[in-house]
Enzyme design. Structure first.
Site, PDB file in Angstrom:
ATOM      1  CB  ILE A  30      -0.820  -0.042   1.430  1.00 32.50           C
ATOM      2  CG1 ILE A  30      -0.211   0.163   2.577  1.00 32.50           C
ATOM      3  CG2 ILE A  30      -1.662  -1.133   1.120  1.00 32.50           C
ATOM      4  CD1 ILE A  30      -1.067   0.402   3.675  1.00 32.50           C
ATOM      5  CB  ILE A  47       5.797  -2.557   4.130  1.00 32.09           C
ATOM      6  CG1 ILE A  47       6.798  -1.924   5.023  1.00 32.09           C
ATOM      7  CG2 ILE A  47       6.543  -2.666   2.618  1.00 32.09           C
ATOM      8  CD1 ILE A  47       8.303  -2.087   4.987  1.00 32.09           C
ATOM      9  CD  GLU A  48       4.100  -8.279   2.920  1.00 30.29           C
ATOM     10  OE1 GLU A  48       3.502  -9.061   2.176  1.00 30.29           O
ATOM     11  OE2 GLU A  48       4.885  -8.778   3.749  1.00 30.29           O
ATOM     12  CG  MET A  49      -2.064  -6.846   1.989  1.00 33.31           C
ATOM     13  SD  MET A  49      -2.676  -8.554   2.077  1.00 33.31           S
ATOM     14  CE  MET A  49      -4.562  -8.117   1.710  1.00 33.31           C
TER      15      MET A  49
END
Length: 341
Positions: free
Chosen positions: A96, A138-140
């Site tokens: 994201i 850092i991801e979702m």
């Protein structure tokens, strides 16, 4: 490695071709027809998460649904896309708000035969792994509480969770459904498998020479062993040890000195589709990977004993790459489903 037997069903009810449901609307226990080259006895399905058609269909929707992320833009399929070899064709993945992570996205295929997940094995199961990216900032970038709340605002998901688990949407249920879907992503019936099954024309002369190199001079079998082409263990091949702060891999989980810089051996099946390679995505092509190994990796105090210079000729390198490309799976087709509202 002899000629391998054809796969056989491991659960009862629905025949699946190439890892995707062939009968939409079907219900009940899920029959997974393993493609040529895969072995039933190596499959791992937790006793508390049996495969059913309804559960896999739910997991497939969750896998493709960006609403699991904080801003609705990132799904499991963002980093593990079917049309990109179930990876994302980036050196390291983007989450994201355009945030870039530090590791290459591992492929999601043939997880049926694997328990520990991630490059460093920090997740003990696919169920554990499924919840990790959701909570990774850092991801979702979401929380499980918010993700579950979102799912329970969607009528279609509320209905499916009731049908599959007998409850409203929960984090545990979502993890089980996603894991069940991922276990249906099986990759086999490659040119190599057909050759091993007795079709001597399935591999070209170059591919056959590459297979011999793979087994003998290059001895890739030390780590990429068995029908899955992985020993499911952790090795230090020196990636990143020519940089000031190398990723310490498995050591971050175990805190054991020998595990410094060790990463899980990835499967080689369908490898041609999932460039770039290595845990940091630093090898852009299969040719780059072969060059890295030919030089004996990067020397460091924890370099695995298996890693030594190969001294391959240019032709041998080309033959080895040709063989690796023969591991592509032609049948695995997964389309994005319609998402519930």
């Amino acid at each position: 490695m002899g000629r391998w037997a054809k796969g056989v069903p491991i659960i009862a009810a629905l025949i699946v071709v190439g890892g995707f449901l062939s009968q939409s609307g079907a219900q009940g226990p899920y029959k997974l027809e393993l493609p040529l080259g895969l072995q039933e006895e190596a499959a791992y399905i937790p006793p508390d998460n049996p495969l059913t058609i309804e559960k896999i269909n739910l997991g497939r929707q969750l896998y493709f649904d960006g609403r699991l992320s904080a801003d609705g833009t990132v799904s499991c399929a963002t980093c593990h896309a079917p049309d990109k070899g179930f990876s994302d064709n980036r050196p390291t993945s983007t989450g994201i708000k355009g945030q870039v992570g530090g590791r290459n996205a591992p492929v999601a295929i043939n997880r049926l035969f694997s328990q520990e997940q991630f490059w460093d094995g920090r997740a003990a199961s696919l169920e554990d792994q499924a919840l990790g990216p959701i909570q990774n900032p850092i991801e979702m970038g979401n929380t499980l509480k918010k993700t579950v709340a979102t799912l329970n605002t969607i009528q279609g998901y509320r209905k499916q969770f009731r049908q599959v688990f007998g409850t409203k949407a929960t984090a545990a249920g979502a993890a089980k459904a996603i894991a069940a879907f991922e276990r249906s992503l099986v990759c086999g019936n490659s040119a190599f498998d057909r050759y091993e099954d007795g079709d001597d024309t399935a591999l070209s002369e170059s591919e056959q020479q590459g297979l011999q190199l793979f087994r003998e001079k290059a001895n890739c079998l030390r780590c990429h062993t068995g029908f899955a082409f992985t020993d499911e263990r952790y090795h230090n091949i020196g990636v990143g040890f020519d940089k000031p702060k190398p990723d310490l891999g498995r050591y971050t989980v175990t805190k054991k000195e020998p595990d410094k810089g060790a990463f899980k051996t990835p499967t080689l099946r369908n490898i041609a589709a999932s460039a770039p390679y290595l845990h940091d995505g630093s090898a852009k092509t299969l040719e780059d990977v072969i060059e890295f190994y030919d030089k004996g990796g990067v020397k460091n105090p924890h370099l695995s004993n298996e890693i030594k210079p190969l001294n391959l000729t240019a032709k041998e390198k080309a033959d080895l790459v040709a063989f690796l490309k023969s591991l592509s799976c032609p049948d695995l087709q997964v389309a994005a489903p319609a998402l519930p509202k």
